[in-house]
Design an enzyme around this catalytic site. Structure first.
Site, PDB file in Angstrom:
ATOM      1  N   GLY A  55       0.814  -1.217   0.000  1.00 44.53           N
ATOM      2  CA  GLY A  55       0.000   0.000   0.000  1.00 44.53           C
ATOM      3  C   GLY A  55       0.842   1.259   0.000  1.00 44.53           C
ATOM      4  O   GLY A  55       0.552   2.218  -0.724  1.00 44.53           O
ATOM      5  N   CYS A  56       1.893   1.261   0.804  1.00 48.71           N
ATOM      6  CA  CYS A  56       2.749   2.451   0.891  1.00 48.71           C
ATOM      7  C   CYS A  56       3.522   2.671  -0.400  1.00 48.71           C
ATOM      8  O   CYS A  56       3.764   3.804  -0.807  1.00 48.71           O
ATOM      9  CB  CYS A  56       3.685   2.341   2.087  1.00 48.71           C
ATOM     10  SG  CYS A  56       2.778   2.347   3.654  1.00 48.71           S
TER      11      CYS A  56
END
Length: 167
Positions: A55-56
């Site tokens: 996600g990051c």
């Protein structure tokens, strides 16, 4: 109930003066007040949990791919996480990230901004990073607050909310 409900004590709020900070980053020490002084429209400060996680990485690459658009609209971008500088430098190099990633290992800045604390994650209460984005205008005032955002699609929504894509 959302899978990402959160509890924040005294978080930075819309319309208030942004608390200044100085943190080590992938581009040397970064100070919010210095960034603000160089940004015609403002600074996007985004908090994320951990470098090089799916996600990051998606969120950081979206900022990377939109950086020229943000810059043309007068905004600078800085990402903040609890990761150490070596992890951030690897992340920036591996993903070609072209903006500073700042390290907040003691989480003091994240706590002050309301981006570290208790949150519900899939029904469990955990303490961790609350994925959040703030926009600070040239006067140092917080003009946009987005907490508990999802990584995917976040940058596109931010661009829309700032009116960047309609300029």
């Amino acid at each position: 109930m959302s899978t990402h409900d959160m509890v924040v004590n005294n978080p930075v709020a819309l319309g208030e003066q942004a608390p200044d900070f100085t943190l080590d980053s992938t581009q040397g020490p970064v100070t919010l007040s210095d960034l603000v002084s160089r940004a015609p429209k403002g600074v996007v400060v985004y908090f994320y949990p951990k470098a090089a996680t799916p996600g990051c990485t998606k969120e950081a690459c979206d900022f990377r791919d939109s950086l020229n658009t943000f810059a043309s609209a007068g905004y600078l971008v800085v990402g903040v996480s609890p990761d150490g500088i070596p992890a951030l430098e690897r992340f920036a190099q591996n993903e070609g990230l072209n903006f500073p990633l700042a390290s907040d290992p003691d989480k003091a800045v994240m706590e002050r901004w309301g981006a570290w604390g208790e949150k519900k994650n899939y029904g469990r209460v955990v303490t961790g990073t609350i994925r959040s984005t703030f926009v600070v205008d040239p006067a140092g005032v917080v003009v946009l607050v987005q907490r508990g955002v999802k990584a995917t699609g976040h940058v596109a929504r931010l661009r829309r909310d700032l009116g960047i894509d309609s300029q």
